[in-house]
Design a protein around this motif. Structure first.
Motif, mmCIF file in Angstrom:
data_model
loop_
_atom_site.group_PDB
_atom_site.id
_atom_site.type_symbol
_atom_site.label_atom_id
_atom_site.label_comp_id
_atom_site.label_asym_id
_atom_site.label_seq_id
_atom_site.Cartn_x
_atom_site.Cartn_y
_atom_site.Cartn_z
ATOM 1 N N LEU A 58 11.016 1.801 1.951
ATOM 2 C CA LEU A 58 9.995 2.073 0.870
ATOM 3 C C LEU A 58 8.560 1.820 1.192
ATOM 4 N N VAL A 59 8.706 0.554 2.072
ATOM 5 C CA VAL A 59 7.336 0.068 2.658
ATOM 6 C C VAL A 59 6.950 1.309 3.542
ATOM 7 N N LYS A 86 2.446 7.593 2.998
ATOM 8 C CA LYS A 86 1.827 8.311 1.748
ATOM 9 C C LYS A 86 0.822 9.477 2.089
ATOM 10 N N PRO A 135 0.791 -1.095 -0.118
ATOM 11 C CA PRO A 135 0.076 0.126 0.066
ATOM 12 C C PRO A 135 0.731 1.228 -0.175
ATOM 13 N N GLY A 136 0.442 2.317 -0.809
ATOM 14 C CA GLY A 136 1.000 3.476 -0.792
ATOM 15 C C GLY A 136 2.443 3.729 -1.576
ATOM 16 N N ASN A 169 7.698 4.244 3.584
ATOM 17 C CA ASN A 169 7.276 5.606 2.732
ATOM 18 C C ASN A 169 5.754 5.353 2.210
ATOM 19 N N GLY A 170 5.465 4.217 1.852
ATOM 20 C CA GLY A 170 4.276 3.688 1.401
ATOM 21 C C GLY A 170 3.296 3.841 2.266
ATOM 22 N N ASP A 192 9.475 11.700 -6.208
ATOM 23 C CA ASP A 192 8.978 10.334 -6.696
ATOM 24 C C ASP A 192 9.494 10.142 -8.357
ATOM 25 N N GLU A 245 16.425 -0.545 2.087
ATOM 26 C CA GLU A 245 15.592 -0.031 1.188
ATOM 27 C C GLU A 245 14.300 -0.488 1.242
ATOM 28 N N GLN A 275 6.126 -8.549 2.550
ATOM 29 C CA GLN A 275 6.413 -7.289 1.941
ATOM 30 C C GLN A 275 7.821 -7.150 1.729
#
Ligand SMILES: Nc1ncnc2c1ncn2[C@@H]1O[C@H](COP(=O)(O)OP(=O)(O)O)[C@@H](O)[C@H]1O
Ligand SMILES: [Mg+2]
Lengths: 251, 508
Positions: B474-475, B481, A93-94, B477-478, B140, B470, B457
């Motif tokens: 990434l996870v 969001k 997600p995101g 930051n998601g 992004d 990393e 994930q």
């Protein structure tokens, strides 16, 4: 290129052996298919090859282009050219699909000491690849696999594969849950990546995928071992008679 | 007061390896260096004489000194609050310097050209150009890049003083006043007198009262009626001197129908002894005006054993005085050893709106107790809270929020979304929402989730070539969001990287 030698694997948590001596060599340029009943250990093989936690290798070796795979972290295997198209792709997600792809491409490049791909170049290539797989701009922007249909998830795996240009591609039931058109798209995607430097390990339940992706060899896996190996005809035999007769013949 | 207390500490399921590998973040703090510069200090400790001295150094009029001394008297009678879920050694308020300024700032430079090059270099090194130039940044994927590069005006505060403000003349042409608060006290006394302390009263809380007595500098913004501020405004706070508290004061006034977007950034050197930061930010928003206030707080968090770091006690409040006034707080809190901060919205006018977007990351021994207060006074007022808390190492992260609907605030609404993400099993996440509704036409919705970084994930990301850090970045930051999107573009990129940096070493 990929050599699996006498591979024994059990679950880390319990003493349950799953792979019981797998031997298999995938040469560059060749497509190997693995078929077998549910629970025979096909997904486990793909996970162990790509380095997922939770499994313990009790015996055997795996070698990728001269490198000992079990001495490498998952990301190192990936950068060395191993790719697994997941049976159940994971949702993040995101995180935009495009961001994910670019992060992956550049992470691999960085670890190989190559320069990062520029935004412009990346965009150009990803758009081209996406178009071939009928993945629209919206799907590239959406968060990774979130709310994707089964078919979209599988096409997305092939898009990642196309962008990462791996040396050995493992596809775990990429055809399951796909309608005929979607399967054709996925197969075309795979076929366009076939070349003399790349090997494929295609795990499938059904012969129909192999109508589109013509394998060089077909292996039958049962109870953690490869029990029979043949040409494309072997897949037809499974299709017509099921595993029962085949396995009975082996035993 | 109704209070729903929901304490969530998840402790199972993460393997020992991950936990063992939780390592220091201290080495990862990128702004831990200090500037070797000749400083001028006021004597240590706090007394009426020190208050007088600060006032004198700033060449303040008598009314300001009187205001400060009254605050000092109040402060003596107040007790340090203990209700927050933070735990730190008692602060010795007499063992602090309350005023430190670079020697070269003794006579105020008339323009940036006269500022000590060492100071300019400090900000340059932090990535804050004080030259009047365009700031270019993208976020992004390139396809998400829209719009032309924008100008950002900067006020740079170094320890106790403002070293310079860029683009002032250009802003003045539009009628916008952007200067240090010490200058505003001298040059715009009527505005300052009218608004200072009108949102955060002198006696509001312990730290705000302390700040009122000893604040040394900060930023002042006035946007006249109907003006859309032609560029982003920003203040950059740097604590450099040792044992020195930074007490800055920010006052933003958006007159009728105006608009401004304001950014605040903060860093401090890596020092073994904890330092105090107690700021007050007051925002006044008149009819139809809108203010966006974004913070990227990256004070030094202390080392992995909890040594050193900034104690951050901040009072931020926006008063939507006029009808249809709007405020949006966005904060990315990654630093500080202890954070105590609740940017609030007083929705006084009818149809006013308050929004609060927050990312709070606590790693190692950090403690964050942060959230917001939405006080609905006017009719048809709306508020929205999106809080993302991330805890790693042994950190404790608390969301504390108040939503209050007064009897007069008919037909008002609040929506709160509060998500916590845990990395490892020694950290904690706590959600403490207070809800009071005193009329029956208003609605309050609260949703809270707590989850752990999902191994599947991470494996998925790693199988595509990303290393573990990393993948976590990434996870996470998601996960953040929704809040990252609320930041101005110039900040979003920096914030994304900061998320990654502050979580370095959180997995192994
Ligand atoms: N993580 C796991 N926990 C428990 N059992 C597992 C796990 N992974 C695989 N297995 C078991 O191992 C066997 C092989 O599974 P799998 O590799 O998924 O087979 P296939 O993909 O051929 O259907 C099954 O009996 C399955 O239940
Ligand atoms: Mg399977």
């Amino acid at each position: 290129m990929l050599t699996i030698n006498n591979l024994h694997v059990k679950l880390e948590e319990e003493d349950k052996p799953i792979l019981k001596g797998v031997n298999l060599t995938v040469e560059a340029g060749k497509v190997h298919a693995i078929m077998g009943p549910n629970g025979s250990g096909k997904s486990t093989l793909s996970y162990v090859l790509s380095g997922k936690d939770g499994y313990e290798v009790t015996d055997g070796t795996v070698n990728l282009n001269g490198q000992d795979v079990f001495g490498m972290e998952p990301e190192e295997r990936s950068s060395a050219g191993m790719f697994l198209a997941f049976q159940y792709p994971v949702e993040i997600p995101g995180v935009g699909n495009m961001t994910f792809l670019r992060t992956a491409v550049n992470a691999q490049r960085k670890s190989r000491g190559e320069e990062e791909m520029s935004a412009a170049e990346f965009l150009k290539i990803v758009r081209l690849r996406a178009k071939e797989l009928k993945i629209d701009a919206d799907m590239l922007k959406r968060p990774v696999n979130v709310g994707f249909s089964g078919g979209e998830k599988k096409r997305n795996e092939i898009l990642q594969m196309a962008m990462l240009e791996p040396k050995i591609c493992i596809l775990d039931e990429t055809d399951s849950g796909l309608d005929v058109d979607a399967m054709k798209l996925v197969a075309d995607g795979v076929n366009s990546l076939r070349n003399s430097n790349r090997g494929f390990l295609v795990i499938t339940h059904y012969q129909r995928l192999l109508d589109h992706i013509k394998p060089d060899y077909v292996h039958i896996m049962a109870d953690g071992q490869i029990v029979k190996t043949g040409g494309p005809d072997l897949a037809l035999e499974v299709e017509n008679n099921g595993y029962k007769d085949l396995l009975a013949g082996v035993a | 007061m109704d209070s729903i207390v929901e304490n969530v500490v998840v402790k199972d399921g993460v393997d020992q390896e991950t936990v063992d590998a939780v390592r220091e973040v201290g080495g990862a703090y990128k702004h831990g260096w200090s500037t070797d510069i000749e400083m001028e200090y006021a004597p240590k400790g706090l007394s009426p004489d020190i208050v007088k001295l600060i006032s004198e150094k700033n060449e303040e009029p008598d009314w300001m000194l009187d205001w400060r001394l009254a605050a000092y008297e109040r402060w003596l009678q107040k007790k340090e609050p203990e209700w927050a879920m933070v735990d730190y050694p008692k602060i010795d308020f007499q063992d602090q310097y309350y005023y430190a300024r670079p020697k070269s700032m003794e006579t105020k430079p008339k323009s940036l050209d006269e500022v000590d090059p060492k100071l300019l270099a400090t900000y340059e090194k932090l990535g804050i150009p004080l030259k009047e130039q365009l700031i270019l940044a993208g976020v992004d994927g390139a396809e998400e890049l829209t719009g032309a590069p924008r100008k950002v005006a900067v006020d740079a505060v170094f320890d106790s003083v403002s070293v310079g403000t860029t683009f002032r003349d250009e802003l003045l042409k539009a009628g916008v006043i952007f200067c240090s608060i010490s200058e505003a006290i001298k040059d715009y006394p009527d505005l300052v007198k009218k608004y200072l302390g009108s949102v955060v009263p002198v006696s509001d809380n312990y730290y705000a009262t302390l700040n009122s007595a000893v604040f040394s500098d900060g930023s002042f913004v006035y946007i006249p009626p109907g003006v859309r501020c032609p560029m982003e405004l920003s203040t950059y706070f740097r604590i450099n001197a040792e044992n020195t508290g930074q007490f800055e004061r920010t006052l933003i006034i958006a007159d009728k129908g105006s608009y401004v977007s304001y950014l605040e950034g903060c860093t401090a050197p890596q020092r073994d002894i904890a330092q105090l930061h107690a700021a007050v930010v007051e925002i006044i928003i008149e009819e139809d005006a809108e203010v966006k206030y974004s913070t990227v707080q990256n004070w030094y968090p202390g080392d992995e054993n909890g040594k050193g770091g900034i104690y951050n006690f901040v009072t931020k409040r926006a008063d939507c005085r006029g009808d249809r006034a709007k405020v949006m707080w966005t904060q990315v809190e990654t630093g500080s050893a202890v954070t105590w901060k609740y940017p609030s919205c007083i929705l006084r006018g009818n149809e006013t709106q308050g929004e609060f977007y927050s990312i709070a990351i606590a790693n190692n021994m950090q403690q964050a107790d942060t959230g917001t207060k939405m006080v609905h006074l006017g009719k048809n007022t709306k508020s929205r809270i999106v809080s993302k808390g991330i805890s790693a190492g042994q950190a404790q992260n608390t969301y504390r929020g108040l939503v209050s609907m007064h009897p007069r605030a008919k037909d008002s609404r609040n929506y709160t979304q509060c998500d916590s993400l845990l990395i490892g099993d020694k950290c904690g996440a706590h959600t403490v929402p207070y809800i009071e509704v005193k009329n029956n036409s208003s609605r309050v919705e609260h949703e809270a989730t707590t989850s752990k970084v999902d191994d599947d994930q991470l494996f998925y990301c790693r199988s595509r070539g990303m290393d573990e850090e990393e993948a976590v970045a990434l996870v996470v930051n998601g996960f953040c969001k929704d809040v990252l999107q609320a930041l101005p573009m110039e900040f979003a990129m920096e914030a994304q990287q900061l998320v990654a940096i502050s979580l370095e070493g959180s997995v192994g």
